[in-house]
Motif scaffolding. Structure first.
Motif, PDB file in Angstrom:
ATOM      1  N   PRO A  10       0.820  -1.209   0.000  1.00 21.36           N
ATOM      2  CA  PRO A  10       0.000   0.000   0.000  1.00 21.36           C
ATOM      3  C   PRO A  10       0.857   1.263   0.000  1.00 21.36           C
ATOM      4  CG  PRO A  10       0.064  -0.951   2.194  1.00 21.36           C
ATOM      5  CD  PRO A  10       0.757  -1.926   1.288  1.00 21.36           C
ATOM      6  N   ASN A  11       0.401   2.258  -0.732  1.00 16.06           N
ATOM      7  CA  ASN A  11       1.057   3.564  -0.761  1.00 16.06           C
ATOM      8  C   ASN A  11       0.336   4.498   0.206  1.00 16.06           C
ATOM      9  OD1 ASN A  11       2.754   2.703  -2.891  1.00 16.06           O
ATOM     10  ND2 ASN A  11       1.186   3.220  -4.396  1.00 16.06           N
ATOM     11  N   ILE A  12       1.085   5.049   1.152  1.00 16.66           N
ATOM     12  CA  ILE A  12       0.497   5.894   2.180  1.00 16.66           C
ATOM     13  C   ILE A  12       1.098   7.290   2.078  1.00 16.66           C
ATOM     14  CG2 ILE A  12      -0.063   6.088   4.627  1.00 16.66           C
ATOM     15  CD1 ILE A  12      -0.864   3.377   3.359  1.00 16.66           C
ATOM     16  N   LEU A  13       0.245   8.303   1.982  1.00 14.02           N
ATOM     17  CA  LEU A  13       0.702   9.685   1.929  1.00 14.02           C
ATOM     18  C   LEU A  13       0.571  10.317   3.306  1.00 14.02           C
ATOM     19  CD1 LEU A  13       1.548  12.339   0.543  1.00 14.02           C
ATOM     20  CD2 LEU A  13      -0.864  12.672  -0.085  1.00 14.02           C
ATOM     21  N   SER A  14       1.692  10.784   3.844  1.00 13.34           N
ATOM     22  CA  SER A  14       1.682  11.522   5.106  1.00 13.34           C
ATOM     23  C   SER A  14       1.747  13.013   4.826  1.00 13.34           C
ATOM     24  CB  SER A  14       2.878  11.113   5.977  1.00 13.34           C
ATOM     25  OG  SER A  14       3.006  12.002   7.072  1.00 13.34           O
ATOM     26  N   LEU A  15       0.837  13.735   5.438  1.00  8.87           N
ATOM     27  CA  LEU A  15       0.795  15.192   5.361  1.00  8.87           C
ATOM     28  C   LEU A  15       1.175  15.697   6.747  1.00  8.87           C
ATOM     29  CD1 LEU A  15      -0.109  17.660   3.601  1.00  8.87           C
ATOM     30  CD2 LEU A  15      -2.400  17.328   4.543  1.00  8.87           C
ATOM     31  N   ALA A  16       2.396  16.198   6.911  1.00  2.00           N
ATOM     32  CA  ALA A  16       2.881  16.451   8.267  1.00  2.00           C
ATOM     33  C   ALA A  16       4.040  17.435   8.264  1.00  2.00           C
ATOM     34  CB  ALA A  16       3.325  15.132   8.915  1.00  2.00           C
ATOM     35  N   GLY A  17       4.383  17.893   9.463  1.00  4.28           N
ATOM     36  CA  GLY A  17       5.541  18.748   9.649  1.00  4.28           C
ATOM     37  C   GLY A  17       6.806  17.924   9.793  1.00  4.28           C
ATOM     38  N   VAL A  18       7.943  18.602   9.727  1.00  3.77           N
ATOM     39  CA  VAL A  18       9.241  17.930   9.832  1.00  3.77           C
ATOM     40  C   VAL A  18       9.856  18.214  11.198  1.00  3.77           C
ATOM     41  CG1 VAL A  18      11.590  17.787   8.926  1.00  3.77           C
ATOM     42  CG2 VAL A  18       9.658  18.012   7.352  1.00  3.77           C
ATOM     43  N   ASP A  19      10.117  17.157  11.945  1.00  2.00           N
ATOM     44  CA  ASP A  19      10.860  17.218  13.201  1.00  2.00           C
ATOM     45  C   ASP A  19      12.273  16.746  12.883  1.00  2.00           C
ATOM     46  OD1 ASP A  19      12.113  16.688  15.618  1.00  2.00           O
ATOM     47  OD2 ASP A  19      10.697  15.139  16.248  1.00  2.00           O
ATOM     48  N   PRO A  20      13.278  17.645  12.884  1.00  2.00           N
ATOM     49  CA  PRO A  20      14.619  17.227  12.471  1.00  2.00           C
ATOM     50  C   PRO A  20      15.251  16.178  13.366  1.00  2.00           C
ATOM     51  CG  PRO A  20      14.648  19.472  13.333  1.00  2.00           C
ATOM     52  CD  PRO A  20      13.214  19.085  13.194  1.00  2.00           C
ATOM     53  N   SER A  21      14.741  15.998  14.583  1.00  2.00           N
ATOM     54  CA  SER A  21      15.280  14.954  15.449  1.00  2.00           C
ATOM     55  C   SER A  21      14.727  13.580  15.103  1.00  2.00           C
ATOM     56  CB  SER A  21      14.986  15.275  16.923  1.00  2.00           C
ATOM     57  OG  SER A  21      13.625  15.051  17.244  1.00  2.00           O
ATOM     58  N   GLY A  22      13.693  13.525  14.258  1.00  2.00           N
ATOM     59  CA  GLY A  22      13.185  12.268  13.744  1.00  2.00           C
ATOM     60  C   GLY A  22      12.205  11.533  14.625  1.00  2.00           C
ATOM     61  N   GLY A  23      11.835  12.119  15.768  1.00  2.00           N
ATOM     62  CA  GLY A  23      10.956  11.415  16.685  1.00  2.00           C
ATOM     63  C   GLY A  23       9.485  11.557  16.374  1.00  2.00           C
ATOM     64  N   ALA A  24       9.118  12.629  15.705  1.00  2.00           N
ATOM     65  CA  ALA A  24       7.709  12.902  15.418  1.00  2.00           C
ATOM     66  C   ALA A  24       7.584  13.415  13.989  1.00  2.00           C
ATOM     67  CB  ALA A  24       7.148  13.918  16.417  1.00  2.00           C
ATOM     68  N   GLY A  25       6.346  13.727  13.598  1.00  2.00           N
ATOM     69  CA  GLY A  25       6.116  14.320  12.295  1.00  2.00           C
ATOM     70  C   GLY A  25       6.413  13.383  11.135  1.00  2.00           C
ATOM     71  N   LEU A  26       6.758  13.982  10.009  1.00  2.00           N
ATOM     72  CA  LEU A  26       6.889  13.245   8.757  1.00  2.00           C
ATOM     73  C   LEU A  26       7.937  12.139   8.825  1.00  2.00           C
ATOM     74  CD1 LEU A  26       6.014  12.982   5.807  1.00  2.00           C
ATOM     75  CD2 LEU A  26       7.687  14.732   5.218  1.00  2.00           C
TER      76      LEU A  26
END
Length: 273
Positions: A10-26
């Protein structure tokens, strides 16, 4: 030989912000979707300056830029589910809603992000009503936590499981009696954690023991992304909710295997590997 639908990733599109630490968001969404067998696409709604100790800066994308990103993906790639995270303001909400009206997707999961774990606002207060009116009716599932539910309803935060069930039913009505409500109960006290899900007909509870860890950054992102990744892969939404709940529980239990930052670290998205 042509692949059967059951074997197609399945192809899933995430619409989200970027957390540069990688813990949350896109970035966290991409990890979760990948861990659960999906192919992750992304549209950036905001850039943040943050790490495990908190958020110190936010830059929200323009509505036109968000629309263009979504249009470029949806016009070319079969998208089986959309996960929506941080939106930031009215302009981005309206942009996302407009694209989803033009490109209907079977599964749309909204994580109603109003603030970061550290308390930094991530949605302008005046945008809450726009979110309810314009975006919620286009969603199939939304996943508020208890403080977010209180803001959406303009009421007090539920204090027990009975209050949670009443809140879940009211949220379903607020959303136009369409999207399923996955109400996260992690803010309640006690050794047990209970999430309640109401689809307009039935209430189901998903319970687990509370894990003693400081590393819970991005739990909401992981859960909503897991639901989005699993809905196209499971026979029923209930099965997807149950498996997503179990995935997040495992990611929290394995969080202390990681050593990321000096504050609230992330969950372990690839705990099954």
């Amino acid at each position: 030989m042509e692949e059967t639908a059951a074997r197609i990733v399945p192809n899933i599109l995430s619409l989200a912000g970027v957390d540069p630490s990688g813990g949350a968001g896109l970035l966290a969404d991409i990890k979760t979707i990948s861990a659960l067998g999906g192919y992750a696409c992304g549209a950036v709604t905001a850039l943040t300056v943050q790490n495990t100790r908190g958020v110190s800066g936010v830059r929200i994308m323009s509505g036109d830029f968000v629309s263009a990103q979504m249009e470029s993906v949806l016009s070319d790639i079969r998208i089986d589910a959309v996960k929506i995270g941080m939106l930031g303001n009215c302009e981005v909400i309206e942009a996302a809603a407009g694209i989803l009206r033009d490109h209907p997707v079977k599964h749309v999961v909204l994580d109603t992000i109003l603030a970061s774990t550290s308390g930094t606002p991530l949605l302008e207060p005046e945008a809450v009503g726009v979110l309810i009116r314009k975006l919620l009716p286009l969603c199939t599932v939304f996943t508020p936590n208890l403080p977010e539910a209180a803001i959406l309803l303009g009421d007090e935060t539920p204090a027990d499981e009975g209050g949670m069930e009443n809140t879940a039913r009211r949220l379903w009505n607020l959303a136009g009696c369409g999207p399923t409500v996955y109400l996260k109960g992690g803010h309640l006290s006690g050794d047990r954690m209970v999430d309640l899900v109401f689809d307009g007909k039935e209430v189901r509870r998903y319970e687990s023991s509370r894990v003693k860890t400081e590393n819970t950054h991005g739990t909401g992102c992981a859960l909503s992304s897991a639901i989005a990744a699993l809905l196209p892969q499971r026979c029923s939404a209930w099965e997807a909710f149950s498996d997503a709940h179990d995935y997040l529980r495992g990611a929290i239990q394995a969080a202390d295997r990681l050593s990321v930052g000096s504050g609230h670290g992330p969950v372990n998205h690839f705990w099954q590997k």
